[in-house]
Design an enzyme around this catalytic site. Structure first.
Site, PDB file in Angstrom:
ATOM      1  N   ASP A  35       0.806  -1.217   0.000  1.00 53.79           N
ATOM      2  CA  ASP A  35       0.000   0.000   0.000  1.00 53.79           C
ATOM      3  C   ASP A  35       0.843   1.272   0.000  1.00 53.79           C
ATOM      4  OD1 ASP A  35       0.972  -0.345   2.504  1.00 53.79           O
ATOM      5  OD2 ASP A  35      -0.949  -0.114   3.541  1.00 53.79           O
ATOM      6  N   HIS A 239      23.720   2.914 -17.971  1.00 53.79           N
ATOM      7  CA  HIS A 239      22.674   3.309 -17.027  1.00 53.79           C
ATOM      8  C   HIS A 239      22.917   2.698 -15.648  1.00 53.79           C
ATOM      9  CE1 HIS A 239      19.820   4.312 -20.600  1.00 53.79           C
ATOM     10  NE2 HIS A 239      20.660   5.288 -20.334  1.00 53.79           N
ATOM     11  N   ASP A 256      26.374  11.371 -14.038  1.00 53.11           N
ATOM     12  CA  ASP A 256      25.331  11.846 -14.952  1.00 53.11           C
ATOM     13  C   ASP A 256      24.125  12.129 -14.066  1.00 53.11           C
ATOM     14  OD1 ASP A 256      23.333  12.200 -16.840  1.00 53.11           O
ATOM     15  OD2 ASP A 256      23.989  10.550 -18.123  1.00 53.11           O
ATOM     16  N   ASP A 267      20.256  17.843 -17.549  1.00 58.13           N
ATOM     17  CA  ASP A 267      20.826  16.517 -17.794  1.00 58.13           C
ATOM     18  C   ASP A 267      22.312  16.690 -18.077  1.00 58.13           C
ATOM     19  OD1 ASP A 267      21.465  13.978 -18.577  1.00 58.13           O
ATOM     20  OD2 ASP A 267      20.144  13.921 -20.318  1.00 58.13           O
ATOM     21  N   HIS A 346      26.094   5.100 -28.105  1.00 54.95           N
ATOM     22  CA  HIS A 346      24.853   5.885 -28.001  1.00 54.95           C
ATOM     23  C   HIS A 346      24.898   7.122 -28.898  1.00 54.95           C
ATOM     24  CE1 HIS A 346      26.865   8.757 -25.293  1.00 54.95           C
ATOM     25  NE2 HIS A 346      27.333   7.728 -24.619  1.00 54.95           N
ATOM     26  N   HIS A 350      19.881  14.445 -27.319  1.00 53.44           N
ATOM     27  CA  HIS A 350      18.424  14.249 -27.351  1.00 53.44           C
ATOM     28  C   HIS A 350      17.772  15.552 -26.923  1.00 53.44           C
ATOM     29  CE1 HIS A 350      18.564  13.882 -22.928  1.00 53.44           C
ATOM     30  NE2 HIS A 350      19.604  13.104 -23.109  1.00 53.44           N
ATOM     31  N   HIS A 357      14.320  12.910 -21.675  1.00 52.30           N
ATOM     32  CA  HIS A 357      14.386  12.657 -23.123  1.00 52.30           C
ATOM     33  C   HIS A 357      13.101  13.257 -23.662  1.00 52.30           C
ATOM     34  CE1 HIS A 357      17.112   9.001 -22.096  1.00 52.30           C
ATOM     35  NE2 HIS A 357      17.775  10.134 -22.099  1.00 52.30           N
ATOM     36  N   GLU A 381      26.417  14.970 -25.672  1.00 50.15           N
ATOM     37  CA  GLU A 381      27.024  14.073 -24.690  1.00 50.15           C
ATOM     38  C   GLU A 381      27.848  12.933 -25.286  1.00 50.15           C
ATOM     39  OE1 GLU A 381      24.083  11.604 -22.638  1.00 50.15           O
ATOM     40  OE2 GLU A 381      22.502  12.702 -23.645  1.00 50.15           O
ATOM     41  N   TYR A 385      34.028   4.469 -24.041  1.00 52.44           N
ATOM     42  CA  TYR A 385      33.871   3.445 -23.011  1.00 52.44           C
ATOM     43  C   TYR A 385      34.793   2.269 -23.300  1.00 52.44           C
ATOM     44  CZ  TYR A 385      29.824   6.416 -22.625  1.00 52.44           C
ATOM     45  OH  TYR A 385      29.014   7.518 -22.536  1.00 52.44           O
ATOM     46  N   ARG A 403      32.275  10.390 -20.200  1.00 48.57           N
ATOM     47  CA  ARG A 403      31.229  11.092 -20.949  1.00 48.57           C
ATOM     48  C   ARG A 403      31.205  12.536 -20.459  1.00 48.57           C
ATOM     49  NH1 ARG A 403      27.467   7.762 -20.281  1.00 48.57           N
ATOM     50  NH2 ARG A 403      26.258   8.602 -18.542  1.00 48.57           N
ATOM     51  N   GLU A 405      28.667  15.925 -20.845  1.00 48.61           N
ATOM     52  CA  GLU A 405      27.344  16.306 -21.354  1.00 48.61           C
ATOM     53  C   GLU A 405      26.948  17.711 -20.908  1.00 48.61           C
ATOM     54  OE1 GLU A 405      24.160  13.861 -19.788  1.00 48.61           O
ATOM     55  OE2 GLU A 405      22.822  14.454 -21.417  1.00 48.61           O
TER      56      GLU A 405
HETATM   57 MN   LIG Z   1      21.361  12.841 -21.585  1.00 49.00          MN
END
Ligand SMILES: [Mn+2]
Length: 442
Positions: A35, A239, A256, A267, A346, A350, A357, A381, A385, A403, A405
């Site tokens: 709940d 991710h 990130d 972002d 990637h 975006h 996104h 970005e 890797y 990365r 960004e």
């Molecule tokens: Mn992004």
């Protein structure tokens, strides 16, 4: 800042609807376990058209016989409000939200049966609102068999409403830009604080906790998406959200994370050394990604596309991969075979806005790339890797994931980097790492 004109947005959408009714439900609570529920998050399209942040609401736009905005909201209920929070109720909603009519959401099934009549077309989210759509479809089916005149006929044609709203959301207005700029203040502070706090022996958890604190402390309202606090080889999981590993001397830390305000996202990714000093090889890879990112941003002006930005980025990264002796041959060959995609899997950017996104079109109705125009916002970005487990890589590169960004606003004269204040050059980062994190707690 001016109050957002939600009425104007609804009218704009209504003007694109001929002989059509649109039904746009807000979000409902989602069960986390038994709940308890996840924190409530309003549906972005509903939010964009109403500014209203309560669950279980439904917006209806009619064009027959009149153009009208009708909002269904939860009823005032002192008992329920004592348990789970205040409700605006239909009377206040009518006064505040500038719609033409309001009703309690309990009246929706009965009212929609009348409202559907006389409309040729129904616009709804056909993919992600199965419950409301099934209900409306069944009502249409029931009414369909009874039709005699236009005024007694339900819609026969069903359309997906989202693309119409996505187009409207592409260009941001001054308020939307201001929300994101304000959110960026906390995002900047949190990234700087993370650079200052990180040290061998600390944990990704501590960095995460500090950033969450700074994302909620001042004007921002929390994280726009799950923070990625990825040290060492964890940065090679795109991710990664476990955020619980110990920070090791000599490793990089990829973060990130971005705060949000009024559901408008920032972002941002930065990558920096846990101990505050880049090694020669880390700096070498970092400079390649940085050059790719700057090249990408240099193509951010009216008339360009995300695809072009991506192509320029891939060329710089591919040249870098050849220089690092990860790839052999020429840039053209490696672009042709997409060999670089193993290390850069990637896209470069975006759209960014109410959704991290953002739901804006990447192509026109004619399947051409959407061109940048004054007021669009997107991310840039690039990354590289090199997983620890990849034995085909030169050994000294394994375990490095980088990365960088930023968030870019297209303007009349070019662009504005909304995150330009967050350290990005190696020298700036090393200076930021040397600071005391406590100065960000004040
Ligand atoms: Mn992004």
């Amino acid at each position: 800042m001016f109050p957002t004109n939600f009425k104007e947005r609804r009218e704009k959408l209504l003007n694109t609807l001929t002989d059509a009714i649109a039904i746009i439900p807000g979000a409902t609570h989602v069960t986390k376990s038994h709940d308890t529920e996840y924190p409530f998050r309003q549906n972005s399209n509903f939010k964009y058209l109403t500014g209203f942040n309560e669950p279980d609401s439904i917006l209806v736009l009619t064009s027959y016989p009149d153009k009208k905005s009708i909002l269904f909201v939860r009823e005032k209920d002192p008992f329920m409000e004592m348990w789970s929070g205040r409700r605006m109720g239909p009377d206040k909603a009518l006064e505040i939200l500038e719609v033409d009519e309001t009703y309690t959401v309990e009246k929706f099934p009965e009212m929609i049966e009348k409202l559907l009549l006389g409309h040729e077309k129904l616009y709804m989210d056909l993919f992600d609102e199965p419950k409301t759509f099934a209900m409306v479809r069944d009502i249409c089916k029931k009414l369909y068999h009874r039709k005699k005149t236009r005024a007694s006929s339900p819609p026969k044609n069903f359309f997906h409403v989202n693309p119409l709203i996505e187009k409207m959301r592409l260009v941001k207005d001054q308020n939307e830009i201001q929300f994101m700029k304000t959110a960026m203040i906390a995002t900047n502070k949190a990234h700087r604080a993370a650079m200052a706090l990180a040290a061998p022996g600390r944990n990704e958890k501590e960095i995460n906790a500090l950033m969450q604190y700074l994302f909620t402390k001042d004007l921002s309202q929390g994280n726009a998406y799950d923070n990625i606090i990825a040290s060492g080889d964890n940065a090679n999981i795109l991710h990664y959200i476990e955020n619980n590993a110990e920070l090791k001397d000599g490793d990089l830390l990829l973060i990130d994370a971005g705060s949000e305000l009024n559901l408008y996202a920032t972002d941002i990714t930065r990558t920096f050394p846990v101990n505050g000093k880049f090694t020669t090889v880390q700096a070498e890879v970092y400079e390649i990604v940085l050059e790719a990112q700057k090249t990408a941003i240099s193509h951010a002006w009216i008339g360009r596309t995300l695809k072009e930005v991506h192509e320029h980025t891939c060329r710089v990264l591919t040249q870098g991969l050849i220089d690092l002796k990860v790839l052999k041959g020429s840039v053209d060959e490696n672009i042709e075979t997409a060999a670089f995609r193993k290390y850069y899997p990637h896209g470069t950017g975006h759209w960014l806005g109410l959704d991290v996104h953002d739901q804006n079109p990447y192509q026109t109705d004619e399947y051409e790339e959407t061109k940048f125009e004054d007021g669009v916002i997107f991310t840039v970005e690039p990354g590289l890797y090199f997983p620890k487990s990849d034995a085909t890589l030169p050994e000294h590169l394994r375990g490095i994931g980088i990365r960088i960004e930023d968030n870019i606003l297209i303007t009349q004269n070019g662009h504005e980097n909304l995150s330009a204040m967050i350290p990005k050059e190696i020298k700036e980062i090393e200076e930021a790492c040397a600071k005391d994190y406590k100065e960000f707690l004040l």
